[in-house]
Write an enzyme that holds these catalytic residues in place. Structure first.
Site, PDB file in Angstrom:
ATOM      1  N   LYS A   1      85.759  24.403  76.697  1.00  0.00           N
ATOM      2  CA  LYS A   1      86.508  25.616  76.465  1.00  0.00           C
ATOM      3  C   LYS A   1      85.604  26.827  76.288  1.00  0.00           C
ATOM      4  CE  LYS A   1      89.668  22.913  73.665  1.00  0.00           C
ATOM      5  NZ  LYS A   1      89.763  22.452  72.252  1.00  0.00           N
ATOM      6  N   GLY A   2      84.401  26.585  75.765  1.00  0.00           N
ATOM      7  CA  GLY A   2      83.570  27.695  75.290  1.00  0.00           C
ATOM      8  C   GLY A   2      83.261  28.759  76.331  1.00  0.00           C
TER       9      GLY A   2
ATOM     10  N   GLU B   1      78.431  28.504  82.650  1.00  0.00           N
ATOM     11  CA  GLU B   1      78.349  27.786  81.369  1.00  0.00           C
ATOM     12  C   GLU B   1      78.126  28.778  80.225  1.00  0.00           C
ATOM     13  OE1 GLU B   1      78.934  25.374  79.749  1.00  0.00           O
ATOM     14  OE2 GLU B   1      78.315  23.452  80.549  1.00  0.00           O
ATOM     15  N   ASP B   2      78.510  28.391  79.038  1.00  0.00           N
ATOM     16  CA  ASP B   2      78.208  29.244  77.884  1.00  0.00           C
ATOM     17  C   ASP B   2      76.808  28.969  77.351  1.00  0.00           C
ATOM     18  OD1 ASP B   2      78.970  26.745  77.018  1.00  0.00           O
ATOM     19  OD2 ASP B   2      80.299  27.460  75.431  1.00  0.00           O
TER      20      ASP B   2
ATOM     21  N   ASP C   1      71.646  23.398  76.722  1.00  0.00           N
ATOM     22  CA  ASP C   1      70.709  22.893  75.705  1.00  0.00           C
ATOM     23  C   ASP C   1      69.863  21.778  76.311  1.00  0.00           C
ATOM     24  OD1 ASP C   1      70.962  24.378  73.356  1.00  0.00           O
ATOM     25  OD2 ASP C   1      72.760  23.333  72.764  1.00  0.00           O
TER      26      ASP C   1
ATOM     27  N   PHE D   1      72.509  27.595  64.820  1.00  0.00           N
ATOM     28  CA  PHE D   1      73.917  27.407  65.167  1.00  0.00           C
ATOM     29  C   PHE D   1      74.582  28.771  65.262  1.00  0.00           C
ATOM     30  CE2 PHE D   1      72.978  23.266  63.185  1.00  0.00           C
ATOM     31  CZ  PHE D   1      73.387  22.446  64.240  1.00  0.00           C
TER      32      PHE D   1
ATOM     33  N   ASP E   1      82.155  27.738  68.870  1.00  0.00           N
ATOM     34  CA  ASP E   1      83.043  27.359  67.771  1.00  0.00           C
ATOM     35  C   ASP E   1      82.309  26.594  66.681  1.00  0.00           C
ATOM     36  OD1 ASP E   1      82.771  24.950  69.541  1.00  0.00           O
ATOM     37  OD2 ASP E   1      84.158  24.087  68.073  1.00  0.00           O
TER      38      ASP E   1
ATOM     39  N   ARG F   1      85.914  31.002  67.945  1.00  0.00           N
ATOM     40  CA  ARG F   1      85.591  31.280  69.349  1.00  0.00           C
ATOM     41  C   ARG F   1      85.968  32.720  69.711  1.00  0.00           C
ATOM     42  NH1 ARG F   1      84.614  26.387  72.185  1.00  0.00           N
ATOM     43  NH2 ARG F   1      85.776  24.587  71.448  1.00  0.00           N
TER      44      ARG F   1
HETATM   45  C1  PRP Z   1      78.654  22.901  75.111  1.00  0.00           C
HETATM   46  C2  PRP Z   1      78.444  23.804  76.317  1.00  0.00           C
HETATM   47  C3  PRP Z   1      77.889  22.897  77.367  1.00  0.00           C
HETATM   48  C4  PRP Z   1      77.158  21.849  76.571  1.00  0.00           C
HETATM   49  C5  PRP Z   1      75.688  22.126  76.627  1.00  0.00           C
HETATM   50  O1  PRP Z   1      79.920  22.323  75.177  1.00  0.00           O
HETATM   51  O2  PRP Z   1      79.645  24.409  76.736  1.00  0.00           O
HETATM   52  O3  PRP Z   1      78.911  22.326  78.159  1.00  0.00           O
HETATM   53  O4  PRP Z   1      77.618  21.915  75.214  1.00  0.00           O
HETATM   54  O5  PRP Z   1      74.945  21.150  75.952  1.00  0.00           O
HETATM   55  P1  PRP Z   1      73.846  20.229  76.664  1.00  0.00           P
HETATM   56  O6  PRP Z   1      72.999  21.118  77.555  1.00  0.00           O
HETATM   57  O7  PRP Z   1      73.060  19.677  75.510  1.00  0.00           O
HETATM   58  O8  PRP Z   1      74.552  19.167  77.449  1.00  0.00           O
HETATM   59  P2  PRP Z   1      80.690  21.706  73.915  1.00  0.00           P
HETATM   60  O9  PRP Z   1      80.583  20.218  74.009  1.00  0.00           O
HETATM   61  O10 PRP Z   1      80.200  22.342  72.650  1.00  0.00           O
HETATM   62  O11 PRP Z   1      82.217  22.074  74.199  1.00  0.00           O
HETATM   63  P3  PRP Z   1      83.026  23.467  74.109  1.00  0.00           P
HETATM   64  O12 PRP Z   1      82.590  24.308  75.285  1.00  0.00           O
HETATM   65  O13 PRP Z   1      84.471  23.067  74.238  1.00  0.00           O
HETATM   66  O14 PRP Z   1      82.725  24.132  72.787  1.00  0.00           O
END
Ligand code: PRP
Length: 181
Positions: free
Chosen positions: A47-48, A105-106, A109, A158, A165, A171
């Site tokens: 969702k982010g 992507e948001d 990591d 964080f 979120d 969000r």
């Molecule tokens: C976040 C973000 C990426 C992922 C990145 O999603 O949107 O999809 O984590 O992390 P990585 O590079 O370590 O794989 P999240 O699981 O927090 O879901 P959200 O977007 O619904 O908050």
């Protein structure tokens, strides 16, 4: 009765709405130049990333389409983040064959989520497949993924707001703030 959201968890502002908008506008201009002769399809991960997706799309003055996917990641072994398994909860609605696909992507990591997405979408034979992320923590990468457009490299903290979120809250803050926890 449920407990109301605790606003005291929202810390100092890291990026205000103006700083985010300015960088999104720059990214939009860059993408506009690169895809002027393309067939652009923005693909976002719920969702982010939807906040960034909505702003970025409006910063690109080209005909483009948008599509959304949802994935779920869960720890097979909570002690070992690297062993996360990822699966599609909602797939895209349109075929990618011959399209210029830009994954929005948001944050990137570890890169595991993106690696999975790119591998899966790459099988659908898009003409091109690139990534635009608002936030990047390249020093946390454990898999090799190519990020073509990156908004900000951020510290290892964080954050909440602008799509990020804490337990599904905050969000909708128009800025990015540190999470006090
Ligand atoms: C976040 C973000 C990426 C992922 C990145 O999603 O949107 O999809 O984590 O992390 P990585 O590079 O370590 O794989 P999240 O699981 O927090 O879901 P959200 O977007 O619904 O908050």
């Amino acid at each position: 009765m449920t407990t109301p959201p605790d606003r005291s968890l929202i810390g100092d502002v890291y990026l205000n709405a103006e700083a985010i908008a300015a960088r999104v506008a720059e990214l939009g201009t860059e993408i506009e130049t690169d895809y002027r002769d393309g067939d652009l399809l923005l693909v976002s991960v719920l969702k982010g990333a939807v906040f960034f997706m909505a702003d970025l799309a409006r910063a690109i003055d080209l005909p483009l389409e948008m599509d959304f996917m949802a994935i779920s990641s869960y720890q097979q072994d909570r002690e070992d983040q690297d062993r996360r398994a990822i699966r599609f909860m909602k797939d895209l609605e349109q075929p990618l064959q011959g399209r210029d696909v830009l994954v929005v992507e948001d944050i990137v990591d570890t890169g595991l989520t993106l690696h999975y997405i790119l591998r899966s979408l790459g099988l659908r034979e898009p003409r091109s497949l690139e990534v635009c992320t608002l936030l990047d923590r390249p020093y946390r990468r454990i898999t090799d993924v190519h990020v073509r457009y990156s908004g900000f490299t951020i510290p290892d903290d964080f954050f909440v707001g602008y799509g990020f979120d804490y337990r599904q809250l905050y969000r909708n803050l128009p800025y990015l703030a540190f999470l006090k926890i």
